[in-house]
Write an enzyme that holds these catalytic residues in place. Sequence first.
Site, PDB file in Angstrom:
ATOM      1  N   GLU A   1     -11.713   3.228 -14.974  1.00 38.48           N
ATOM      2  CA  GLU A   1     -11.493   2.051 -15.824  1.00 38.48           C
ATOM      3  C   GLU A   1     -10.718   2.474 -17.072  1.00 38.48           C
ATOM      4  O   GLU A   1     -11.203   3.278 -17.864  1.00 38.48           O
ATOM      5  CB  GLU A   1     -12.832   1.422 -16.211  1.00 38.48           C
ATOM      6  CG  GLU A   1     -12.765   0.336 -17.248  1.00 38.48           C
ATOM      7  CD  GLU A   1     -11.803  -0.785 -16.928  1.00 38.48           C
ATOM      8  OE1 GLU A   1     -10.850  -0.985 -17.708  1.00 38.48           O
ATOM      9  OE2 GLU A   1     -11.987  -1.456 -15.898  1.00 38.48           O
ATOM     10  N   LYS A   2      -9.525   1.933 -17.252  1.00 40.38           N
ATOM     11  CA  LYS A   2      -8.619   2.355 -18.322  1.00 40.38           C
ATOM     12  C   LYS A   2      -9.073   1.985 -19.730  1.00 40.38           C
ATOM     13  O   LYS A   2      -8.534   2.491 -20.701  1.00 40.38           O
ATOM     14  CB  LYS A   2      -7.224   1.799 -18.071  1.00 40.38           C
ATOM     15  CG  LYS A   2      -7.157   0.281 -18.081  1.00 40.38           C
ATOM     16  CD  LYS A   2      -5.793  -0.192 -17.648  1.00 40.38           C
ATOM     17  CE  LYS A   2      -5.785  -1.687 -17.406  1.00 40.38           C
ATOM     18  NZ  LYS A   2      -4.573  -2.101 -16.734  1.00 40.38           N
ATOM     19  N   HIS A   3     -10.062   1.130 -19.881  1.00 41.06           N
ATOM     20  CA  HIS A   3     -10.513   0.698 -21.202  1.00 41.06           C
ATOM     21  C   HIS A   3     -11.627   1.563 -21.789  1.00 41.06           C
ATOM     22  O   HIS A   3     -11.945   1.446 -22.963  1.00 41.06           O
ATOM     23  CB  HIS A   3     -10.998  -0.752 -21.145  1.00 41.06           C
ATOM     24  CG  HIS A   3      -9.896  -1.719 -20.872  1.00 41.06           C
ATOM     25  ND1 HIS A   3      -9.606  -2.156 -19.600  1.00 41.06           N
ATOM     26  CD2 HIS A   3      -9.011  -2.309 -21.697  1.00 41.06           C
ATOM     27  CE1 HIS A   3      -8.584  -2.984 -19.661  1.00 41.06           C
ATOM     28  NE2 HIS A   3      -8.202  -3.097 -20.921  1.00 41.06           N
TER      29      HIS A   3
ATOM     30  N   HIS B   1      -3.467   3.020 -19.988  1.00 41.56           N
ATOM     31  CA  HIS B   1      -3.660   1.706 -20.601  1.00 41.56           C
ATOM     32  C   HIS B   1      -2.339   1.276 -21.218  1.00 41.56           C
ATOM     33  O   HIS B   1      -1.659   2.080 -21.846  1.00 41.56           O
ATOM     34  CB  HIS B   1      -4.742   1.755 -21.684  1.00 41.56           C
ATOM     35  CG  HIS B   1      -5.089   0.395 -22.202  1.00 41.56           C
ATOM     36  ND1 HIS B   1      -4.281  -0.277 -23.090  1.00 41.56           N
ATOM     37  CD2 HIS B   1      -6.126  -0.425 -21.925  1.00 41.56           C
ATOM     38  CE1 HIS B   1      -4.822  -1.460 -23.347  1.00 41.56           C
ATOM     39  NE2 HIS B   1      -5.943  -1.565 -22.647  1.00 41.56           N
TER      40      HIS B   1
ATOM     41  N   HIS C   1      -0.531  -6.194 -25.336  1.00 37.31           N
ATOM     42  CA  HIS C   1      -1.735  -5.589 -24.746  1.00 37.31           C
ATOM     43  C   HIS C   1      -1.859  -4.151 -25.247  1.00 37.31           C
ATOM     44  O   HIS C   1      -1.068  -3.296 -24.868  1.00 37.31           O
ATOM     45  CB  HIS C   1      -1.605  -5.623 -23.219  1.00 37.31           C
ATOM     46  CG  HIS C   1      -2.852  -5.224 -22.492  1.00 37.31           C
ATOM     47  ND1 HIS C   1      -2.870  -5.082 -21.128  1.00 37.31           N
ATOM     48  CD2 HIS C   1      -4.112  -4.936 -22.910  1.00 37.31           C
ATOM     49  CE1 HIS C   1      -4.077  -4.732 -20.732  1.00 37.31           C
ATOM     50  NE2 HIS C   1      -4.853  -4.632 -21.804  1.00 37.31           N
TER      51      HIS C   1
ATOM     52  N   CYS D   1      -9.873  -3.417 -27.102  1.00 42.69           N
ATOM     53  CA  CYS D   1      -8.624  -3.848 -26.483  1.00 42.69           C
ATOM     54  C   CYS D   1      -8.384  -5.289 -26.929  1.00 42.69           C
ATOM     55  O   CYS D   1      -9.302  -6.108 -26.866  1.00 42.69           O
ATOM     56  CB  CYS D   1      -8.730  -3.775 -24.957  1.00 42.69           C
ATOM     57  SG  CYS D   1      -7.324  -4.509 -24.088  1.00 42.69           S
TER      58      CYS D   1
ATOM     59  N   HIS E   1      -9.051  -7.376 -23.579  1.00 43.60           N
ATOM     60  CA  HIS E   1     -10.270  -7.189 -22.782  1.00 43.60           C
ATOM     61  C   HIS E   1     -11.503  -6.814 -23.588  1.00 43.60           C
ATOM     62  O   HIS E   1     -12.535  -6.467 -23.018  1.00 43.60           O
ATOM     63  CB  HIS E   1     -10.003  -6.168 -21.676  1.00 43.60           C
ATOM     64  CG  HIS E   1      -8.919  -6.616 -20.757  1.00 43.60           C
ATOM     65  ND1 HIS E   1      -7.661  -6.044 -20.764  1.00 43.60           N
ATOM     66  CD2 HIS E   1      -8.889  -7.609 -19.846  1.00 43.60           C
ATOM     67  CE1 HIS E   1      -6.907  -6.662 -19.870  1.00 43.60           C
ATOM     68  NE2 HIS E   1      -7.622  -7.616 -19.298  1.00 43.60           N
TER      69      HIS E   1
END
Length: 130
Positions: free
Chosen positions: A15-17, A45, A51, A115, A118
């Site tokens: 998961e990139k976050h 990310h 973003h 983020c 997100h």
Amino acid sequence: MKMCDMFQTADWKTEKHVPAIECDDAVAADAFFPVTVSLGKEIAHPNTTEHHIRWIRCYFKPEGDKFSYEVGSFEFTAHGECAKGPNEGPVYTNHTVTFQLKIKTPGVLVASSFCNIHGLWESSKAVALK
């Protein structure tokens, strides 16, 4: 609602976050050691005007202590914004930070990030004493 209910978590490898916390698993008591926190370590990310990661915050929770302690707050404020338009700017910051700290007892490092699309994410890593 509690603050903890606002944070998401997952494995940073998928998961990139999720903040990836890198430091030794065990450190010498009362001696400075480096810690690197980054996002998108395995899956990049985006870092665009639309973003991006706005900040990373780090805390330390000593084993057996009731309280956590803020270690640092790091903002990333350049994401290609410019009067010409989105992503036309000359400056971008990257969502990676390295700092040093020393601890007197074992405990847990906690990193949180935000983020702009997100929301809030967190991860943690136990740190023992040698």
